[in-house]
Design a protein around this motif. Structure first.
Motif, short mmCIF file in Angstrom:
data_model
loop_
_atom_site.label_atom_id
_atom_site.label_comp_id
_atom_site.label_asym_id
_atom_site.label_seq_id
_atom_site.Cartn_x
_atom_site.Cartn_y
_atom_site.Cartn_z
N TYR A 220 0.89 -1.22 0.43
CA TYR A 220 -0.34 -0.16 -0.03
C TYR A 220 0.78 1.73 0.27
N ASP A 221 -0.10 2.68 -0.55
CA ASP A 221 0.88 3.41 -0.13
C ASP A 221 0.56 4.87 0.11
N ARG A 222 0.45 5.76 0.08
CA ARG A 222 0.20 6.77 2.10
C ARG A 222 -0.79 7.39 1.32
N ARG A 223 -1.70 6.99 0.62
CA ARG A 223 -3.02 7.77 0.26
C ARG A 223 -3.66 7.60 1.35
N PHE A 224 -4.63 8.14 2.15
CA PHE A 224 -5.74 7.70 2.87
C PHE A 224 -6.68 6.36 2.56
N LEU A 225 -6.52 5.92 3.51
CA LEU A 225 -7.75 4.00 3.83
C LEU A 225 -6.21 3.83 3.10
N SER A 226 -4.89 3.83 2.76
CA SER A 226 -4.00 2.83 2.07
C SER A 226 -3.96 1.30 3.09
N ASP A 227 -3.82 1.97 4.48
CA ASP A 227 -2.78 0.17 4.95
C ASP A 227 -4.03 -0.11 5.59
N GLY B 67 -8.53 -18.89 2.97
CA GLY B 67 -7.53 -19.94 2.80
C GLY B 67 -5.90 -19.64 2.37
N ILE B 68 -5.81 -18.19 1.88
CA ILE B 68 -4.66 -17.83 1.12
C ILE B 68 -4.09 -17.15 1.64
N THR B 69 -2.56 -17.70 1.27
CA THR B 69 -1.72 -17.01 2.56
C THR B 69 -1.43 -15.41 1.83
N VAL B 70 -1.46 -14.80 2.90
CA VAL B 70 -1.12 -12.90 2.16
C VAL B 70 -0.41 -12.77 2.63
N LEU B 71 1.23 -12.74 1.77
CA LEU B 71 2.76 -11.95 1.53
C LEU B 71 1.87 -10.45 1.81
N PHE B 72 1.98 -9.92 3.55
CA PHE B 72 1.88 -8.22 3.74
C PHE B 72 3.46 -7.17 3.85
N ILE B 73 3.09 -7.25 2.62
CA ILE B 73 4.45 -5.37 2.97
C ILE B 73 3.74 -4.68 3.90
N LEU C 138 -1.72 -17.85 7.95
CA LEU C 138 -2.24 -16.73 6.90
C LEU C 138 -2.16 -16.11 6.20
N ILE C 139 -1.79 -14.73 7.76
CA ILE C 139 -0.82 -13.62 6.92
C ILE C 139 0.51 -12.90 7.31
N LYS C 140 1.76 -13.44 6.66
CA LYS C 140 3.06 -13.30 6.48
C LYS C 140 3.24 -11.36 6.56
N ILE C 141 4.12 -10.81 7.53
CA ILE C 141 4.98 -9.88 7.02
C ILE C 141 6.18 -9.73 6.77
N ILE C 142 6.13 -9.51 5.51
CA ILE C 142 7.53 -9.23 4.19
C ILE C 142 7.25 -8.38 3.87
#
Length: 470
Positions: free
Chosen positions: A47-54, A68-74, A153-157
């Motif tokens: 996500y970028d810096r726009r309002f509500l992006s995060d 059941g989908i693994t999310v690679l979350f930046i 299921l959510i992995k921080i990368i």
């Protein structure tokens, strides 16, 4: 209503860009991935810096994870090219960036990417829209973000270092170190600061930065690098004696350049300089891909070096597809996006800026001098462009005139041919062209014209505007 345009789905916050629509979109993608039997590959999101992006990235992730989908979350503000790089690097089939790119501050949106880190094609986004139409609200699954993390299921990368190192490996940092350039960077309140500053400082450039705070209103300006929006950058480059001023748009996939004299270098000229540089000074081989609204100077440069120039419809997915098909060296568009062979399959303003710094260092020239060299060899082209906002009733009239009746003004110039592949593009017999097309991201009619003189470009554009009653 969720409709994808040339640059993803973009909508006004609170009207169509809502949590309700976001979770519907996420569920549709989850259903599609399961039907395609690729859910095990995971999904990258940034996500970028726009309002509500995060927050939107979090909502999106909660739906995918619940399916059941693994999310690679930046978990940091991320340039769009970084997200594309992560899709490629983690070998996922899909990914997304929450951004509205260079749209006004009251917009947000989603860009969808496919395997290899490329923009989703119309076939893919059309398929997503079909799945959206089948969603029943009671069938939407969701899980709390923290629970998703706990369940794996959510992995921080954080792929930032790998992305930066990849760009550094692709440029001649030693030559840049020897040139000792003074650079002024304007992220336009967007997301390019960390990556671009790190790359340039690593190459021992002296880097100063303006407009880098977090401001969801983008300082009251459109977050799109242009001669108008980069006025402060231009003034400071001249006042403080910088070698170059670099502006990047809201999600850092496009750039704008100010030369050492304070001149705004149009993206058409940036493309010409980089292509010429890669062919002449680097000795590389390969054709070039441009869209229908981008300078034909690229055609002349390609021909002089025994290469081909390929024209495609607007949308960087069309550029990257043609680049791959023809193994082209460079692809770009007049709005400031470009990439080269061997990098990600989408536009990258951070990489483009780094390559321009290498160009200055290898050639030992000023930007203005290199541009003069190109114009001296291939001639100078003059570009005129304008956007016109319309209402629904106006669009109906314009569609009728342009596409149904196929009427055009009398330019008093012999016409070579007319193309309707993307908008209406008129090619003139001697030289020059004009195109009028509907934007794929905003309710705008765009007019672009390129001629041998500024007077001709303005005159031809004016006749088209008057004819269409714009």
């Amino acid at each position: 209503m969720i409709k994808f345009g040339t640059g993803g789905w973009r909508a006004i916050i609170g009207e169509e860009f809502t949590k309700e629509n976001l979770v519907i979109l996420a569920q549709a993608i989850a259903d599609m991935m399961q039907d395609e039997k690729i859910s095990h590959f995971g999904f990258v999101i940034g996500y970028d810096r726009r309002f509500l992006s995060d927050k939107a990235a979090g909502w999106f992730s909660e739906i995918l994870a619940a399916n059941g989908i693994t999310v690679l979350f930046i978990d940091r503000v991320a340039p769009t090219p970084l997200v594309m790089y992560a899709v490629k690097n983690f070998n996922t089939c899909y990914g997304a960036a929450v951004t509205a790119s260079h749209n006004p501050a009251d917009y947000n949106g989603i860009k969808i990417f496919t395997r290899g880190g490329r923009d989703a094609t119309e076939a893919v986004t059309g398929k997503i829209e079909e799945y959206i139409g089948k969603i029943a609200k009671e069938n939407i699954k969701s899980i709390a973000f923290e629970d998703g993390i706990k369940k794996g299921l959510i992995k921080i990368i954080d792929p930032m270092n790998d992305y930066i190192d990849t760009i550094i490996s692709m440029i001649d940092t030693q030559a840049i170190k020897e040139r000792k350039l003074k650079v002024l960077l304007d992220p336009m309140f967007g997301v390019s600061k960390t990556s671009l500053q790190t790359i340039l400082v690593t190459a021992r450039c002296e880097v100063d930065i303006i407009n880098d705070r977090h401001d969801t209103l983008f300082g009251g300006r459109l977050p799109s690098p242009s001669s108008h929006t980069l006025q402060r950058l231009r003034d400071m480059v001249v006042e403080k004696g910088y070698d170059i001023g670099i502006g990047t748009d809201g999600d850092a996939d496009r750039l704008g350049i100010i030369d050492e004299k304070g001149n705004f270098i149009h993206p058409n000229s940036i493309l010409a300089m980089l292509y010429y540089y890669l062919l002449k000074y680097k000795g590389w081989k390969g054709g070039v891909v441009r869209n229908v609204a981008t300078t034909h100077l690229l055609d002349k440069i390609a021909k002089a070096f025994g290469e081909e120039c390929y024209e495609v419809p607007v949308g960087f997915k069309n550029i990257s597809s043609m680049m791959e098909e023809k193994s082209a060296l460079l692809g770009g568009e007049s709005s400031g996006g470009l990439t080269i062979r061997g990098h990600i399959k989408g536009k990258d303003g951070i990489f483009a800026a780094s390559l321009l710094i290498e160009l200055l260092s290898i050639t030992g020239m000023k930007l203005s001098d290199l541009l003069n060299e190109i114009h001296g060899q291939f001639g100078k082209f003059y570009f005129a462009e304008a956007d016109f906002r319309y209402m629904d009733k106006d669009r109906e009239r314009l569609v009728r005139v342009l596409y149904e009746e196929k009427r055009i003004p009398d330019f008093n110039i012999k016409i070579k041919n007319i193309s309707y592949s993307d908008g209406v593009k008129i090619y003139f017999e001697s030289s020059g062209w004009i195109i009028v097309r509907f934007s794929g991201t905003e309710p705008l009619l765009r007019v672009f014209c390129e001629m041998n003189t500024l007077e001709d470009a303005d005159g031809v554009s004016r006749k088209m505007k008057e004819f269409l009653k714009l």
